[in-house]
Design an enzyme around this catalytic site. Structure first.
Site, PDB file in Angstrom:
ATOM      1  N   HIS A 116       0.853  -1.187   0.000  1.00 37.30           N
ATOM      2  CA  HIS A 116       0.000   0.000   0.000  1.00 37.30           C
ATOM      3  C   HIS A 116       0.886   1.233   0.000  1.00 37.30           C
ATOM      4  O   HIS A 116       2.096   1.143   0.193  1.00 37.30           O
ATOM      5  CB  HIS A 116      -0.888   0.021   1.263  1.00 37.30           C
ATOM      6  CG  HIS A 116      -0.099   0.163   2.520  1.00 37.30           C
ATOM      7  ND1 HIS A 116       0.584  -0.889   3.104  1.00 37.30           N
ATOM      8  CD2 HIS A 116       0.186   1.243   3.298  1.00 37.30           C
ATOM      9  CE1 HIS A 116       1.220  -0.463   4.186  1.00 37.30           C
ATOM     10  NE2 HIS A 116       1.001   0.832   4.321  1.00 37.30           N
ATOM     11  N   ASP A 124       0.978   5.100   1.949  1.00 37.88           N
ATOM     12  CA  ASP A 124       0.323   5.780   3.065  1.00 37.88           C
ATOM     13  C   ASP A 124      -0.374   7.022   2.518  1.00 37.88           C
ATOM     14  O   ASP A 124       0.207   7.767   1.731  1.00 37.88           O
ATOM     15  CB  ASP A 124       1.361   6.180   4.136  1.00 37.88           C
ATOM     16  CG  ASP A 124       1.984   4.950   4.800  1.00 37.88           C
ATOM     17  OD1 ASP A 124       1.405   3.851   4.686  1.00 37.88           O
ATOM     18  OD2 ASP A 124       3.063   5.100   5.418  1.00 37.88           O
ATOM     19  N   HIS A 167       4.834   0.164  -0.212  1.00 37.81           N
ATOM     20  CA  HIS A 167       5.604  -0.663   0.711  1.00 37.81           C
ATOM     21  C   HIS A 167       4.733  -1.763   1.284  1.00 37.81           C
ATOM     22  O   HIS A 167       3.504  -1.741   1.149  1.00 37.81           O
ATOM     23  CB  HIS A 167       6.231   0.199   1.823  1.00 37.81           C
ATOM     24  CG  HIS A 167       5.235   1.025   2.584  1.00 37.81           C
ATOM     25  ND1 HIS A 167       4.626   2.153   2.059  1.00 37.81           N
ATOM     26  CD2 HIS A 167       4.699   0.886   3.824  1.00 37.81           C
ATOM     27  CE1 HIS A 167       3.789   2.671   2.938  1.00 37.81           C
ATOM     28  NE2 HIS A 167       3.805   1.902   4.032  1.00 37.81           N
ATOM     29  N   ARG A 201       8.449  -8.596  14.983  1.00 39.31           N
ATOM     30  CA  ARG A 201       8.775  -7.239  14.544  1.00 39.31           C
ATOM     31  C   ARG A 201       7.823  -6.279  15.252  1.00 39.31           C
ATOM     32  O   ARG A 201       6.612  -6.542  15.316  1.00 39.31           O
ATOM     33  CB  ARG A 201       8.605  -7.136  13.036  1.00 39.31           C
ATOM     34  CG  ARG A 201       8.759  -5.726  12.489  1.00 39.31           C
ATOM     35  CD  ARG A 201       8.601  -5.710  10.961  1.00 39.31           C
ATOM     36  NE  ARG A 201       8.461  -4.358  10.480  1.00 39.31           N
ATOM     37  CZ  ARG A 201       9.460  -3.554  10.156  1.00 39.31           C
ATOM     38  NH1 ARG A 201      10.714  -3.997  10.259  1.00 39.31           N
ATOM     39  NH2 ARG A 201       9.262  -2.326   9.742  1.00 39.31           N
TER      40      ARG A 201
HETATM   41  C1  LIG Z   1      -6.338  -1.302   4.041  1.00 39.53           C
HETATM   42  C2  LIG Z   1      -6.265  -0.117   4.571  1.00 39.53           C
HETATM   43  C3  LIG Z   1      -5.660   0.135   5.897  1.00 39.53           C
HETATM   44  C4  LIG Z   1      -5.518   1.609   5.895  1.00 39.53           C
HETATM   45  C5  LIG Z   1      -6.788   2.017   5.212  1.00 39.53           C
HETATM   46  C6  LIG Z   1      -6.738   1.136   3.987  1.00 39.53           C
HETATM   47  O1  LIG Z   1      -7.971   0.975   3.356  1.00 39.53           O
HETATM   48  C7  LIG Z   1      -5.723   1.748   3.003  1.00 39.53           C
HETATM   49  C8  LIG Z   1      -4.667   2.598   3.720  1.00 39.53           C
HETATM   50  C9  LIG Z   1      -4.264   1.980   5.056  1.00 39.53           C
HETATM   51  C10 LIG Z   1      -3.487   2.940   5.911  1.00 39.53           C
HETATM   52  C11 LIG Z   1      -1.975   2.863   5.689  1.00 39.53           C
HETATM   53  C12 LIG Z   1      -1.316   3.898   6.589  1.00 39.53           C
HETATM   54  C13 LIG Z   1      -1.843   3.830   8.020  1.00 39.53           C
HETATM   55  O2  LIG Z   1      -1.378   2.623   8.617  1.00 39.53           O
HETATM   56  C14 LIG Z   1      -3.384   3.812   8.041  1.00 39.53           C
HETATM   57  C15 LIG Z   1      -3.907   3.983   9.465  1.00 39.53           C
HETATM   58  C16 LIG Z   1      -3.872   4.849   7.093  1.00 39.53           C
HETATM   59  O3  LIG Z   1      -4.141   5.993   7.339  1.00 39.53           O
HETATM   60  O4  LIG Z   1      -3.969   4.311   5.827  1.00 39.53           O
HETATM   61  C17 LIG Z   1      -3.853   2.550   7.323  1.00 39.53           C
HETATM   62  C18 LIG Z   1      -5.349   2.305   7.238  1.00 39.53           C
HETATM   63  C19 LIG Z   1      -5.878   1.454   8.383  1.00 39.53           C
HETATM   64  O5  LIG Z   1      -5.178   0.610   8.954  1.00 39.53           O
HETATM   65  O6  LIG Z   1      -7.056   1.614   8.709  1.00 39.53           O
HETATM   66  O1  LIG Z   2       4.885  -2.017  10.341  1.00 39.15           O
HETATM   67  C1  LIG Z   2       5.601  -1.564   9.471  1.00 39.15           C
HETATM   68  O2  LIG Z   2       6.807  -1.680   9.481  1.00 39.15           O
HETATM   69  C2  LIG Z   2       4.972  -0.793   8.326  1.00 39.15           C
HETATM   70  C3  LIG Z   2       3.483  -0.748   8.471  1.00 39.15           C
HETATM   71  C4  LIG Z   2       2.832   0.200   7.545  1.00 39.15           C
HETATM   72  O3  LIG Z   2       3.243   0.371   6.441  1.00 39.15           O
HETATM   73  C5  LIG Z   2       1.653   0.938   8.012  1.00 39.15           C
HETATM   74  O4  LIG Z   2       1.208   0.737   9.166  1.00 39.15           O
HETATM   75  O5  LIG Z   2       1.147   1.774   7.235  1.00 39.15           O
HETATM   76 FE   LIG Z   3       2.326   2.049   5.507  1.00 40.22          FE
END
Ligand SMILES: C=C1C[C@]23C[C@@]1(O)CC[C@H]2[C@@]12CC[C@H](O)[C@@](C)(C(=O)O1)[C@H]2[C@@H]3C(=O)O
Ligand SMILES: O=C(O)CCC(=O)C(=O)O
Ligand SMILES: [Fe+2]
Length: 472
Positions: free
Chosen positions: A262, A264, A319, A329
């Site tokens: 994904h 961020d 990533h 981890r």
């Molecule tokens: C699968 C997902 C988890 C996420 C929301 C999403 O639909 C796509 C982006 C994901 C992410 C990645 C960065 C952060 O960890 C997070 C909190 C965010 O803002 O976008 C997570 C989302 C999540 O875990 O709810």
């Molecule tokens: O846990 C990690 O090292 C990366 C996790 C990550 O990419 C995320 O939480 O968005």
């Molecule tokens: Fe991430």
């Protein structure tokens, strides 16, 4: 490719269901965009794992991503070194700009975050994750904040991970739908433990964003950093714990995904992990490289919002995290988000001459909602079956497929591609639009789309050109 000779792999942007569901449920099949017209083998796997409190943790391999294999082009023979930025050096802003342009990712040393703060939070987090499951669950389900186990986000994505997701805002009531989860978590950690760590990381992130602004000659210098320093900022803090993944599961399923690929969505994310490998980043050519763990450094990801604000000059880094069979981890990530009402669009001062904006303007609230309803992508293999047909839903459901070469047998396939008349208009069917739901795509004819598809490259995300949200 060893111990692995199946040929077709599917990649799910919409990665909701495992193959078992795909074979048994038509509506799920449609969501996957792929189905097999026969009953297939059940590839669901159950692994029991008991923690020291007697709970079963991560007992069942989720029927989704854990079965998905890491078969994307692997790292080059001599992978490039990940850029290292020394924040104490006078030229660090230039190093940051170069790293953001080339990788969307870099490692930070001499970051100024005291090691005691890091170690204290890390050891308390380790203690938290070793609590019985029922204790951890008291912090509330992730809606979006709270404790989550295996399920990531609200779309059914799964990974070999448990986590705590918290708002980083000092006043959780300003941005959180479930502010109570924050106070419950705070009680489980010693006083100030989160706050001191987050304040130090936030300061570092702010300096980095000011260096970015300096390096790109953005005026004023705090144009980017003020978004995350705003008292309404929607920054998020996350603790991820990836327990060691049993060898048996790894050997049954190939590489197990801890956190699927994904980008961020925020501006930047600042990550720190214990000395355990697992994090991988995708390079511009689509290959993946492993990020060597480093106990003393931080890693910075460019997020989607910074990509938009720089009009694509910086690219957010794709990533993922692979499960490790030996070590746990633990990662701690600060995601720098703007206030929910902030408009995200290319910064006018970065637009040269008659350069066009690549993105439509949207608020952070709108983009976040969009990001949270899309899914990550990983690949699964399709067991071959000479007596069945496989049906692939086309671009409308975004299920990508690829074929891997086999070192032993020849593969022969025969495919009938069902196309509409050339003049047919392709657009969301009105009867499928609920309430005030907006169409995600511009209307185009099959002729137009086909011409476009035939002149793009195989791996291009072609539908992006027809999306209304981010036109490229
Ligand atoms: C699968 C997902 C988890 C996420 C929301 C999403 O639909 C796509 C982006 C994901 C992410 C990645 C960065 C952060 O960890 C997070 C909190 C965010 O803002 O976008 C997570 C989302 C999540 O875990 O709810
Ligand atoms: O846990 C990690 O090292 C990366 C996790 C990550 O990419 C995320 O939480 O968005
Ligand atoms: Fe991430």
């Amino acid at each position: 490719m060893k111990k692995y000779n199946r040929k077709i792999q599917l990649k799910f942007r919409e990665n909701l269901f495992g193959i078992r569901a795909a074979l048994s449920d038509v509506s799920n099949c449609l969501r996957l965009g792929f189905t097999q017209l026969a009953y297939g083998r059940n590839v669901h796997t159950t692994i029991k794992k008991i923690n020291r409190c007697g709970d079963e943790v991560l007992t069942e391999a989720p029927t989704g991503n854990l079965h998905l294999r890491n078969r994307q082009p692997s790292a080059a023979l001599f992978p490039p070194l990940i850029p290292v930025v020394d924040l104490s050096k006078p030229d660090s802003k230039h190093q940051i700009i170069k790293a953001c342009e080339e990788f969307g990712f870099f490692k930070v040393i001499n970051h100024g975050v005291p090691m005691e703060l890091i170690s204290r939070l890390e050891s308390e987090a380790t203690e938290f994750f070793s609590l019985p499951l029922c204790e951890k669950e008291k912090t509330g389900q992730p809606k979006p904040y709270g404790y989550g186990n295996k399920r990531i986000g609200s779309n059914g994505d799964v990974g070999w991970v448990e986590y705590l997701l918290l708002t980083a805002n000092q006043d959780p009531n300003l941005v959180t739908e479930n502010p109570e989860s924050f106070s419950v978590v705070r009680c489980l950690f010693s006083q100030g433990c989160f706050e001191y760590y987050m304040a130090a990381v936030k300061k570092m992130a702010c300096e980095i964003l000011e260096m970015v602004a300096d390096g790109l000659k953005i005026q004023p210098r705090d144009a980017l950093s003020k978004l995350m320093m705003d008292e309404q900022s929607d920054s998020v803090f996350r603790l991820n714990h990836y327990p060691p993944c049993p060898d048996v599961l790894q050997s049954l399923n190939g590489d197990v995904i801890g956190f699927g690929e994904h980008t961020d969505p925020q501006i930047i994310s600042v990550l720190r992990s214990n000395n355990t490998s697992g994090l991988q980043i995708s390079l511009r050519d689509g290959s993946w490289i492993s990020v060597p763990p480093d106990h003393y450094s931080f890693f910075v990801n460019v997020g989607d919002s910074l990509q938009v604000m720089t009009n694509g000059w910086f690219k957010s880094v794709k990533h993922r995290v692979m499960a490790n069979s030996v070590k746990s981890r633990l990662s701690m990530i600060y995601f720098c988000g703007p206030p929910l009402s902030e408009k995200i669009a290319p910064l006018p001062c970065l637009m040269r001459g008659d350069q066009q904006s690549l993105y439509k303007e949207f608020t952070w609230f709108e983009y976040k909602r969009f990001a949270y309803t899309s899914r990550d992508g990983s690949w699964i293999s399709v067991p071959p079956d000479q007596y069945s047909f496989f049906v692939n839903v086309g671009d409308s459901l975004q299920c990508e497929a690829r074929v891997m070469a086999n070192s032993v047998k020849s593969r022969l396939s025969m495919i009938y591609f069902c196309g509409p008349p050339l003049s047919e208009k392709i657009a969301p069917l009105p009867c499928l639009m609920r309430g005030d739901q907006q169409s995600l795509y511009k209307e185009f004819t099959w002729f137009e789309y086909k011409r476009f598809a035939y002149t793009s490259r195989l791996a291009d995300n072609r539908l992006m050109h027809f999306e209304k949200i981010a036109a490229s």
